[in-house]
Design a protein around this motif. Structure first.
Motif, short mmCIF file in Angstrom:
data_model
loop_
_atom_site.label_atom_id
_atom_site.label_comp_id
_atom_site.label_asym_id
_atom_site.label_seq_id
_atom_site.Cartn_x
_atom_site.Cartn_y
_atom_site.Cartn_z
N ARG A 214 6.59 106.80 11.58
CA ARG A 214 5.49 105.85 10.98
C ARG A 214 5.27 104.46 11.70
NH1 ARG A 214 3.21 105.32 5.03
NH2 ARG A 214 1.59 103.54 5.49
N TYR A 215 6.21 103.66 11.67
CA TYR A 215 6.27 102.35 12.35
C TYR A 215 5.54 102.44 13.57
CZ TYR A 215 7.23 97.65 13.27
OH TYR A 215 7.16 96.23 13.59
N PHE A 216 6.47 103.55 14.46
CA PHE A 216 6.15 103.62 15.90
C PHE A 216 4.71 103.83 16.09
CE2 PHE A 216 6.61 105.93 19.75
CZ PHE A 216 7.19 105.16 20.64
N LEU A 217 4.30 104.81 15.32
CA LEU A 217 2.72 105.23 15.45
C LEU A 217 1.88 103.89 15.28
CD1 LEU A 217 2.86 108.83 13.89
CD2 LEU A 217 2.50 108.45 16.29
N ASP A 218 2.16 103.39 14.04
CA ASP A 218 1.58 102.28 13.71
C ASP A 218 1.34 101.02 14.96
OD1 ASP A 218 0.48 102.88 11.39
OD2 ASP A 218 2.16 101.72 10.12
N GLN A 219 2.44 100.93 15.59
CA GLN A 219 2.66 99.80 16.69
C GLN A 219 1.85 100.35 17.86
OE1 GLN A 219 3.76 96.63 16.04
NE2 GLN A 219 3.83 97.52 14.01
N VAL A 220 1.87 101.57 18.37
CA VAL A 220 1.59 102.10 19.56
C VAL A 220 0.20 102.82 19.48
CG1 VAL A 220 2.07 103.68 21.35
CG2 VAL A 220 3.95 102.50 20.10
N VAL A 221 -0.28 103.66 18.79
CA VAL A 221 -1.55 104.36 19.11
C VAL A 221 -2.63 103.40 18.30
CG1 VAL A 221 -0.04 106.31 18.89
CG2 VAL A 221 -1.33 105.49 16.85
N GLY A 222 -3.88 104.00 18.82
CA GLY A 222 -5.18 103.26 18.32
C GLY A 222 -6.04 104.59 17.81
#
Length: 640
Positions: A214-222
């Motif tokens: 989840r953290y990875f997605l929060d940081q990378v995707v728009g």
């Protein structure tokens, strides 16, 4: 750059999805989400051209290049690590090779055509940063956790997880227009994940990725694209924004369906009441046509998820476990030495560090699976321990059924409850009679966690408990662990999981440990404040981080200050959003009460009262509209 048009895919007699529409624009950062088995990997393969659709088509802009990283199954051999990764830049390498050949020919004989060709190649080589090629290879390899001593090792000497890192390094260096990543963080430790987050945020082209982090997605995707029940739904923003928007959408859908059902019931009641009255025939026919025209709202099926809580632990002493001057070695390999670690009651300790630093070894020492080569391990008073190993699922008997496996592990008093426990872990009906050998990785992990629940423990030792769990299952496990009243020591490469649970971080590196209060974000911020580089660069082989230039330290401090400012702004935005939602709810409730009162005969018969109610009605309508405008502005700020 790419457009899915009415895409359809079938497997045997199952329609995986049908009528899918998706537009991927240049520079998009898309997170593809959905339950396990919903078809995310299949969709990535269709995008990459590795599968053909059974209907519809994939329209691709001219000049689009693709790069696809599967979940597993890649191996590399026959070359050294550096050579293998460098081969991902085959076009640049070809230009460099031709330039070298021309140089040799020019040494023998000066030729105008050769000089012109060399000039063209050199310009192209410089435009594509060819002169920084080897430096960029080194940067990517270091970022993904490879030491310089690994660069000349044959690829076949690396294990499966490192093979996937090799494939990822090649892919990143190629820089395709459309980067398709299926679980790229599966084999990455926290430092490598931090580095990859930063790399993808600055990637110059489009990215579509599947991740259970989840953290990875929060940081990378728009943008989140959800594949659920054979359909795609798009949500602007990152994963956290998607969760809020999805909940709001489903609640709105439920409310709309409730109102529609009431309207349908009223129309059907009218039809049934007047169906056989000749003087009402035209009205009945009108209502029947009205009913036929209504497009029925369908609610998406309720998602299944793990729902459980850990049994209450027996009371133990203040000091749960103590390691004194502990060391562990295997032959000539010393993993760590002179380790002093005290675990106190109620702590939630996260063990972090690069892969191979010794986290699992330290966990085995704490669990008593291995005795320390030197020093001592002391258990606290009334210790009841449960240990979940990284390969816990492997200890399951493949020939036993799910029910047999858990029944054999259960204490006599718990045998009547094993079916209930299995049900809470999504094993229901015929699932309990499946042999363990046919279970997926996620199902095996769920079964191993269910067995862990059978005996109350006041110390939980969990080594990568979230492996193979999807995002929804991770969240439920996280909530269960938040409610656990005992002591917890765990290893996880999921930053959201670590940040949400840890009260202390034990950093394992350089043959020792270093303890930091707080969660992983606190640990990274504290190191940055001390002048260290971000954790993504903290490798066992990279001790030069201690010798940064003052300017680098200042830049880190400034970046940390900016991050904190963004966090404060986000917290303020969230508080205002919550206040607005409360105000909207109160105003809409009052509006409903005013509407009810206005519908009463005595209200519109009293002119003064009607005037007062009408004014209040309009005031509430205007106020609600203003509140919604502000709410939308705040939502857009999150995606800006």
């Amino acid at each position: 750059m790419l457009h899915l048009i009415d895409l359809r895919k079938e497997f045997a007699d199952r329609i995986l999805f049908d009528g899918l529409q998706l537009h991927i624009r240049p520079g998009d950062r898309i997170g593809l989400c959905g339950d396990n088995g919903s078809g995310k990997t299949t969709l990535l393969k269709l995008l990459a051209g590795q599968l053909e659709p059974d209907g519809g088509r994939v329209a691709v802009a001219r000049g689009t290049t693709f790069g696809y990283l599967p979940q597993d199954g890649l191996t590399h051999e026959g070359r050294t690590l550096f050579e293998e990764v460098r081969s991902g830049l085959d076009e640049l390498v070809a230009i460099e090779t031709e330039m070298e050949q021309i140089q040799r020919r020019l040494e023998e004989n000066v030729d105008e055509e050769l000089l012109e060709r060399y000039s063209e190649l050199e310009q192209e080589f410089a435009r594509r940063d060819g002169y920084a090629m080897e430096a960029e290879i080194g940067r990517v390899l270091r970022g993904l956790g490879f030491a310089e001593t690994d660069w000349h090792r044959p690829c076949e000497t690396f294990s499966g997880g490192w093979q996937m890192r090799i494939a990822l390094a090649r892919l990143l260096l190629r820089r395709p227009n459309l980067l398709l990543l299926d679980e790229p963080t599966n084999h990455l430790d926290l430092p490598a994940r931090d580095w990859l987050e930063d790399y993808l945020r600055n990637y110059p082209h489009s990215v579509v990725l599947v991740s259970h982090d989840r953290y990875f997605l929060d940081q990378v995707v728009g943008r989140i694209v959800e594949l659920w029940n054979g359909r795609l739904t798009e949500y602007p923003g990152n994963y956290s924004t998607y969760l809020r928007q999805r909940t709001e959408r489903i609640e709105a859908l439920r409310e709309a369906k409730r109102r529609q059902d009431e309207e349908i019931a009223r129309i059907e009641a009218f039809i049934n009441r007047f169906r056989y009255q000749a003087n009402k025939a035209s009205l009945v026919q009108s209502r029947i046509k009205q009913l036929e025209k209504i497009e029925r709202i369908e609610l998406p099926p309720q998602r299944k998820s793990i729902a459980f809580r850990f049994p209450d632990p027996p009371k133990g002493g203040r000091e749960v476990m103590v390691l004194e001057n502990a060391a562990q070695r295997y032959g000539d390999l010393e993993v760590f030495s002179k380790v002093d670690l005290t675990i106190e009651r109620g702590e939630r300790v996260a063990l972090v560090g690069a892969n191979g630093a010794g986290k699992s070894t330290l966990m085995r020492l704490l669990a008593g699976v291995e005795a320390p080569a030197e020093g001592s391990r002391l258990e606290g008073y009334n210790l009841e321990m449960a240990y979940f190993a990284q390969d816990q699922a492997r200890v399951l008997d493949p020939e036993k059924t799910v029910l047999q496996q858990i029944t054999e592990a259960a204490p006599f008093s718990m045998v009547p409850r094993v079916r209930d426990i299995l049900g809470s872990f999504l094993f229901s009906g015929d699932d309990v009679d499946k042999p363990v050998r046919v279970l997926s990785g996620g199902e095996r992990n769920r079964l191993a966690l269910a067995i862990l629940l059978l005996r109350p423990a006041n110390l939980l030792l969990l080594d990568e408990p979230t492996n193979h769990l999807d995002l929804a299952s991770k969240e439920v496990l996280l909530e269960a662990l938040k409610g656990y009243r005992g002591t917890l020591v765990f290893v996880s490469h999921d930053r959201h999981f670590v940040d949400s649970l840890a009260t202390r971080v034990v950093y394992v590196a350089d043959g020792g440990i270093d303890c930091w209060p707080g969660n992983y974000s606190d640990f990274v911020a504290a190191r940055a404040a001390r002048g260290d580089e971000s954790h993504s660069e903290l490798r066992v082989e990279q001790k030069s981080a201690r010798n940064q230039l003052p300017g680098d330290r200042q830049a880190r401090r400034e970046e940390h200050a900016r991050r904190k400012a963004r966090q404060r702004a986000e917290q303020k935005r969230q508080r205002e959003l919550e206040q607005l939602e409360t105000q909207i709810e109160q105003a809409e409730t009052e509006l409903g009460e005013v509407e009810t009162e206005m519908a009463l005969p005595e209200s519109y018969q009293d002119a003064e009262r009607w005037k007062m109610l009408s004014a209040r009605y309009q005031e509430l309508k205007d106020g609600i509209e203003a509140l919604y405008r502000r709410w939308e502005e705040l939502q857009l700020e999150a995606t800006a």
